[in-house]
Design an enzyme around this catalytic site. Structure first.
Site, PDB file in Angstrom:
ATOM      1  N   GLY A 112      28.075  98.468  78.110  1.00 29.77           N
ATOM      2  CA  GLY A 112      28.431  97.823  79.351  1.00 29.77           C
ATOM      3  C   GLY A 112      29.418  96.953  79.009  1.00 29.77           C
ATOM      4  N   GLN A 153      34.477  89.306  80.887  1.00 30.31           N
ATOM      5  CA  GLN A 153      34.533  89.401  79.584  1.00 30.31           C
ATOM      6  C   GLN A 153      35.831  89.641  78.832  1.00 30.31           C
ATOM      7  OE1 GLN A 153      30.789  92.245  79.302  1.00 30.31           O
ATOM      8  NE2 GLN A 153      30.392  90.853  77.602  1.00 30.31           N
ATOM      9  N   CYS A 168      24.929  91.491  74.157  1.00 29.05           N
ATOM     10  CA  CYS A 168      26.239  91.183  74.941  1.00 29.05           C
ATOM     11  C   CYS A 168      27.205  91.183  73.973  1.00 29.05           C
ATOM     12  CB  CYS A 168      25.912  90.074  75.660  1.00 29.05           C
ATOM     13  SG  CYS A 168      27.401  89.879  76.820  1.00 29.05           S
ATOM     14  N   LEU A 169      28.328  91.690  74.128  1.00 28.82           N
ATOM     15  CA  LEU A 169      29.565  91.842  73.500  1.00 28.82           C
ATOM     16  C   LEU A 169      30.190  90.280  73.360  1.00 28.82           C
ATOM     17  CD1 LEU A 169      31.274  95.254  74.433  1.00 28.82           C
ATOM     18  CD2 LEU A 169      30.016  94.676  72.389  1.00 28.82           C
ATOM     19  N   HIS A 185      22.581  93.287  84.165  1.00 33.26           N
ATOM     20  CA  HIS A 185      23.204  92.318  83.238  1.00 33.26           C
ATOM     21  C   HIS A 185      24.706  92.405  83.432  1.00 33.26           C
ATOM     22  CE1 HIS A 185      23.891  91.341  78.699  1.00 33.26           C
ATOM     23  NE2 HIS A 185      25.127  91.568  79.131  1.00 33.26           N
ATOM     24  N   GLU A 186      25.263  93.318  83.746  1.00 31.82           N
ATOM     25  CA  GLU A 186      26.845  93.360  84.061  1.00 31.82           C
ATOM     26  C   GLU A 186      27.202  92.748  85.370  1.00 31.82           C
ATOM     27  OE1 GLU A 186      28.221  94.284  81.363  1.00 31.82           O
ATOM     28  OE2 GLU A 186      26.905  95.184  80.424  1.00 31.82           O
ATOM     29  N   HIS A 197      27.295  89.054  85.032  1.00 30.74           N
ATOM     30  CA  HIS A 197      28.609  88.562  84.400  1.00 30.74           C
ATOM     31  C   HIS A 197      29.381  88.093  85.732  1.00 30.74           C
ATOM     32  CE1 HIS A 197      28.366  88.929  79.983  1.00 30.74           C
ATOM     33  NE2 HIS A 197      28.100  90.186  80.110  1.00 30.74           N
TER      34      HIS A 197
HETATM   35 NI    NI Z   1      27.145  91.335  78.612  1.00 27.39          NI
END
Ligand code: NI
Length: 175
Positions: free
Chosen positions: A46, A51, A94-95, A136-137, A140
């Protein structure tokens, strides 16, 4: 398509609230495709627009396994319209928080309303990892990272390590 640099915490842009898109036009479709390419290369399941430094309410996901055909989801203005009473705990990553993982409790199932890549309004019922990933997304887009769900002690330990890694140039994710 183009690969975009992924912001790594701590970064003030990751704490900002993203703005809704007026409509899913060619520009937003391009952003969605670039985000998917970036996510596949990372690799991740995701990715949210902030991000990659774009403060727009756009997320992409793909939970297909390695041996399965890609199953990308592109969502603009995603909005949770229902959550289950029962919770589920997942070990999240998470990236933008590379190499750190922690258990986070969220509603086990949810319904999300969104605009797809053709600007068509859709609703999706999700459970399991997909429900977790969608929540989660969307976090963000509110400037919230999974580490914000942890105790401040745990969060600060992770943030200190990320800051140290940034200073020493360790970690392969471009900031
Ligand atoms: Ni994330």
């Amino acid at each position: 398509m183009a690969q975009l640099p992924i912001l790594v915490a701590p970064d003030p842009r990751l704490a900002k609230k993203s703005l809704p898109v007026a409509a899913v036009d060619a520009e937003i479709r391009q952003l969605m495709d670039d985000m998917l390419e970036t996510m596949y290369i990372a690799p991740g399941i995701g990715l949210a627009a902030p991000q990659v430094g774009v403060l727009k309410r756009v997320i992409v996901l793909d939970l297909a396994g390695e041996d399965e055909a890609p199953a990308p989801l592109r969502m603009a203005n995603p909005e949770i319209v229902w959550v289950s009473d029962d919770d589920a705990e997942y070990n999240e990553g998470c990236l933008s928080v590379p190499e750190h993982y922690a258990d986070v409790v969220r509603p086990a199932a949810c319904r999300v309303k969104y605009l797809d890549e053709n600007n068509v309004q859709r609703e999706l019922d999700a459970e399991g990892l997909l429900a977790t990933c969608i929540q989660h997304e969307i976090d963000h887009l509110e400037g919230v990272l999974f580490i914000d769900h942890l105790t401040s002690l745990k969060r600060n330990i992770i943030l200190r390590k990320l800051l140290k890694a940034k200073k020493t140039g360790a970690g392969g994710v471009p900031a």
